[in-house]
Scaffold this motif. Sequence first.
Motif, PDB file in Angstrom:
ATOM      1  N   ALA A 129       0.829  -1.209   0.000  1.00 12.59           N
ATOM      2  CA  ALA A 129       0.000   0.000   0.000  1.00 12.59           C
ATOM      3  C   ALA A 129       0.864   1.260   0.000  1.00 12.59           C
ATOM      4  CB  ALA A 129      -0.929  -0.010   1.212  1.00 12.59           C
ATOM      5  N   LEU A 130       1.957   1.239   0.754  1.00 11.48           N
ATOM      6  CA  LEU A 130       2.840   2.406   0.819  1.00 11.48           C
ATOM      7  C   LEU A 130       3.524   2.648  -0.530  1.00 11.48           C
ATOM      8  CD1 LEU A 130       4.051   4.628   2.557  1.00 11.48           C
ATOM      9  CD2 LEU A 130       5.858   3.038   3.255  1.00 11.48           C
ATOM     10  N   LYS A 131       4.016   1.577  -1.149  1.00 11.77           N
ATOM     11  CA  LYS A 131       4.635   1.722  -2.469  1.00 11.77           C
ATOM     12  C   LYS A 131       3.628   2.227  -3.501  1.00 11.77           C
ATOM     13  CE  LYS A 131       8.222  -1.844  -1.965  1.00 11.77           C
ATOM     14  NZ  LYS A 131       8.705  -3.166  -2.445  1.00 11.77           N
ATOM     15  N   TYR A 132       2.428   1.687  -3.438  1.00 15.58           N
ATOM     16  CA  TYR A 132       1.375   2.102  -4.356  1.00 15.58           C
ATOM     17  C   TYR A 132       1.052   3.584  -4.164  1.00 15.58           C
ATOM     18  CZ  TYR A 132      -2.807   1.259  -7.246  1.00 15.58           C
ATOM     19  OH  TYR A 132      -3.748   1.254  -8.232  1.00 15.58           O
ATOM     20  N   PHE A 133       0.986   4.004  -2.900  1.00 15.81           N
ATOM     21  CA  PHE A 133       0.668   5.394  -2.589  1.00 15.81           C
ATOM     22  C   PHE A 133       1.747   6.343  -3.110  1.00 15.81           C
ATOM     23  CE2 PHE A 133       1.185   9.005   0.347  1.00 15.81           C
ATOM     24  CZ  PHE A 133      -0.040   9.640   0.156  1.00 15.81           C
ATOM     25  N   ILE A 134       3.004   5.990  -2.906  1.00 19.24           N
ATOM     26  CA  ILE A 134       4.112   6.860  -3.335  1.00 19.24           C
ATOM     27  C   ILE A 134       4.144   6.967  -4.863  1.00 19.24           C
ATOM     28  CG2 ILE A 134       6.618   7.088  -3.405  1.00 19.24           C
ATOM     29  CD1 ILE A 134       6.678   5.791  -0.628  1.00 19.24           C
ATOM     30  N   ALA A 135       4.077   5.815  -5.534  1.00 19.48           N
ATOM     31  CA  ALA A 135       4.104   5.840  -6.998  1.00 19.48           C
ATOM     32  C   ALA A 135       2.869   6.543  -7.559  1.00 19.48           C
ATOM     33  CB  ALA A 135       4.195   4.413  -7.543  1.00 19.48           C
ATOM     34  N   GLY A 136       1.701   6.244  -6.984  1.00 20.30           N
ATOM     35  CA  GLY A 136       0.476   6.872  -7.461  1.00 20.30           C
ATOM     36  C   GLY A 136       0.466   8.371  -7.247  1.00 20.30           C
ATOM     37  N   SER A 137       1.005   8.833  -6.120  1.00 19.96           N
ATOM     38  CA  SER A 137       1.057  10.270  -5.839  1.00 19.96           C
ATOM     39  C   SER A 137       1.944  10.996  -6.845  1.00 19.96           C
ATOM     40  CB  SER A 137       1.582  10.509  -4.417  1.00 19.96           C
ATOM     41  OG  SER A 137       0.744   9.913  -3.466  1.00 19.96           O
ATOM     42  N   PHE A 138       3.063  10.377  -7.194  1.00 18.58           N
ATOM     43  CA  PHE A 138       3.975  10.999  -8.156  1.00 18.58           C
ATOM     44  C   PHE A 138       3.296  11.194  -9.506  1.00 18.58           C
ATOM     45  CE2 PHE A 138       7.078  10.590 -11.593  1.00 18.58           C
ATOM     46  CZ  PHE A 138       7.975  11.609 -11.274  1.00 18.58           C
ATOM     47  N   PHE A 139       2.615  10.153  -9.983  1.00 16.75           N
ATOM     48  CA  PHE A 139       1.993  10.264 -11.300  1.00 16.75           C
ATOM     49  C   PHE A 139       0.699  11.077 -11.258  1.00 16.75           C
ATOM     50  CE2 PHE A 139       4.979   6.959 -12.430  1.00 16.75           C
ATOM     51  CZ  PHE A 139       5.275   7.263 -13.747  1.00 16.75           C
ATOM     52  N   SER A 140       0.056  11.160 -10.103  1.00 13.21           N
ATOM     53  CA  SER A 140      -1.079  12.068  -9.980  1.00 13.21           C
ATOM     54  C   SER A 140      -0.615  13.512 -10.133  1.00 13.21           C
ATOM     55  CB  SER A 140      -1.758  11.884  -8.612  1.00 13.21           C
ATOM     56  OG  SER A 140      -2.364  10.616  -8.536  1.00 13.21           O
ATOM     57  N   ALA A 141       0.521  13.821  -9.515  1.00  8.22           N
ATOM     58  CA  ALA A 141       1.101  15.159  -9.673  1.00  8.22           C
ATOM     59  C   ALA A 141       1.503  15.401 -11.124  1.00  8.22           C
ATOM     60  CB  ALA A 141       2.313  15.313  -8.752  1.00  8.22           C
ATOM     61  N   SER A 142       2.014  14.356 -11.777  1.00  3.78           N
ATOM     62  CA  SER A 142       2.380  14.465 -13.191  1.00  3.78           C
ATOM     63  C   SER A 142       1.153  14.775 -14.046  1.00  3.78           C
ATOM     64  CB  SER A 142       3.042  13.165 -13.656  1.00  3.78           C
ATOM     65  OG  SER A 142       3.277  13.167 -15.043  1.00  3.78           O
ATOM     66  N   PHE A 143       0.042  14.112 -13.752  1.00 10.37           N
ATOM     67  CA  PHE A 143      -1.181  14.361 -14.518  1.00 10.37           C
ATOM     68  C   PHE A 143      -1.682  15.788 -14.298  1.00 10.37           C
ATOM     69  CE2 PHE A 143      -5.733  14.343 -15.234  1.00 10.37           C
ATOM     70  CZ  PHE A 143      -5.868  13.600 -16.400  1.00 10.37           C
ATOM     71  N   LEU A 144      -1.659  16.248 -13.045  1.00 12.10           N
ATOM     72  CA  LEU A 144      -2.108  17.604 -12.757  1.00 12.10           C
ATOM     73  C   LEU A 144      -1.204  18.645 -13.434  1.00 12.10           C
ATOM     74  CD1 LEU A 144      -3.206  17.608  -9.002  1.00 12.10           C
ATOM     75  CD2 LEU A 144      -4.628  17.918 -11.036  1.00 12.10           C
ATOM     76  N   ALA A 145       0.107  18.377 -13.443  1.00 12.09           N
ATOM     77  CA  ALA A 145       1.033  19.300 -14.113  1.00 12.09           C
ATOM     78  C   ALA A 145       0.720  19.373 -15.605  1.00 12.09           C
ATOM     79  CB  ALA A 145       2.475  18.838 -13.880  1.00 12.09           C
ATOM     80  N   GLY A 146       0.486  18.231 -16.227  1.00 13.85           N
ATOM     81  CA  GLY A 146       0.145  18.230 -17.644  1.00 13.85           C
ATOM     82  C   GLY A 146      -1.167  18.945 -17.914  1.00 13.85           C
ATOM     83  N   THR A 147      -2.148  18.743 -17.037  1.00 16.84           N
ATOM     84  CA  THR A 147      -3.445  19.413 -17.194  1.00 16.84           C
ATOM     85  C   THR A 147      -3.297  20.922 -17.058  1.00 16.84           C
ATOM     86  OG1 THR A 147      -4.580  17.471 -16.291  1.00 16.84           O
ATOM     87  CG2 THR A 147      -5.797  19.544 -16.307  1.00 16.84           C
ATOM     88  N   ALA A 148      -2.488  21.364 -16.090  1.00 12.32           N
ATOM     89  CA  ALA A 148      -2.268  22.800 -15.888  1.00 12.32           C
ATOM     90  C   ALA A 148      -1.564  23.420 -17.094  1.00 12.32           C
ATOM     91  CB  ALA A 148      -1.448  23.025 -14.624  1.00 12.32           C
TER      92      ALA A 148
END
Length: 511
Positions: free
Chosen positions: A161-180
């Motif tokens: 769960a911790l690994k999933y959270f860290i990796a998922g958070s990074f790519f969520s930020a990546s998606f938001l950056a691309g959207t912005a």
Amino acid sequence: MQNIINLNSSIPEIFLSISILGQLLFGAYLAYNKHYKYSAVLKEISVHTNITVFFLVMIYLFEEASIQNSIGLYKDGVLFSKIATVMFGMYLLVFLSYALKTQKIIHFEYYFFYLVALLSLLLMLNVNDLLMFYLTMEAQTLCFYVLASANRTSIFSVEAALKYFIAGSFFSASFLAGTALLYGCLGTINLEEIYALLSFGLGNYSTEIETLVFLAIVLITSTLLFKIASAPFHFWMPDVYEGAPISSTMVFSILPKFPLIFFFIKWLNSLGELQFYIKDSLVFFGVISTLIGTLYALKQLKVKRMVLYSSIAQVGFIVAAIGLETNEGLSSVFFFTIIYIITSILVWGNIILINSSTTDVSLTDSSVVDPLYISNFSNVISYNFFWKVIFSVIFFSIAGIPPFVGFTSKFLVLKALVLDNYLISSTLLLVISSVSVFYYIRILKISFFETHYTQVIYDESSDSVIKKGSDELFLPHFVIILLTSSLILLFFYPNIVITFVNSIVLSSFLI
């Protein structure tokens, strides 16, 4: 009339939302009532979840029939995609209770998070906006974080769960950056408006804006590749999926695939002329994903890890064809995805039944997370004719050997690539797929011809390892027989699915 249609299209999601709220309140009442044990509460919530999903399927089917009767034409492919997603979710529930029982996960909230994830995925199919997609994606992902850590007594589950959270958070930020970036350059994040602005390329924009738009496309596309676990963005998947409970792994690898791929195609379709520039990269990533998944799967001894790398290889076929701008290409993607999900349900379902049917202490110890090796299959399958037939059909189909529909799904993808002049890529996929046959045949060889007496305690007086409790296993066996039969039937009658996926493609995307 249009308002009535819009209201009717929201009824299934409203029903599911109310059911989720009611289940949570009902579960909390039972859990804190001293007259009920947690196992009894879990059973009640399991029944409620199955009934909810069953009625959800009925509502969608009734909605489809009412729209056709009142208007005389098909609604867009969103409705068909929702029906497919809920049907797959219903099949998953058949095996979920056995998986939870095997690993002694008795938290009734598990089904709550499952239903919330399902609701998020159904809403994801409706979205036509990058920000709304982000919200539905995050709602689904947050539920998956909790499901990954469902086995609280296992350090592997918490680590996953911790690994999933860290990796998922990074790519969520990546998606938001691309959207912005996309909003800053184009002034919109609506997919239809993006398509209108990019239909004629970026010739009228400055070099700086052109660079930022391409960067935004790369960030968003990378996030979607991460979500469907395609190489080279697969690094998180093996450790996370292996450490999570087998019930959660099954949900992760099956439930979100269809909605994510649907939105992936919608996103690529909105890029207009710019889709041409990333099409070659997607084909390349598809070949790389198939290659990496196959090579790593060859040396795996654990069943879970082997199936996961095999999944990465299968996703490679989807990614290779997902960027094609033709009707044949997109239809092959959805056809392959449906067959991939069916075989995945069969693989994980059989693994769960073997887990729950054997008497190996390690498989029922809640402190251990699925230490199932390929050699464990030998003592179960070698004595059981039912599983011999089932496993033969499943793995021959995944390997792409006729007369099974896995051959048809790979053939359609390769045909679409050849028609779009990707001869080298299609040849490489064909060769790599031929290599992958080795580890599928190895599973059958070990299962049929090798015996490991130290792994599983088998009662030779019984004709079947699963004889005990056969009444309770009637429904899982029925689903397995039904889906396994479809792998043969659809080879001879593929138009049943081809007509369905063509309806989705023609009514949902601009071809």
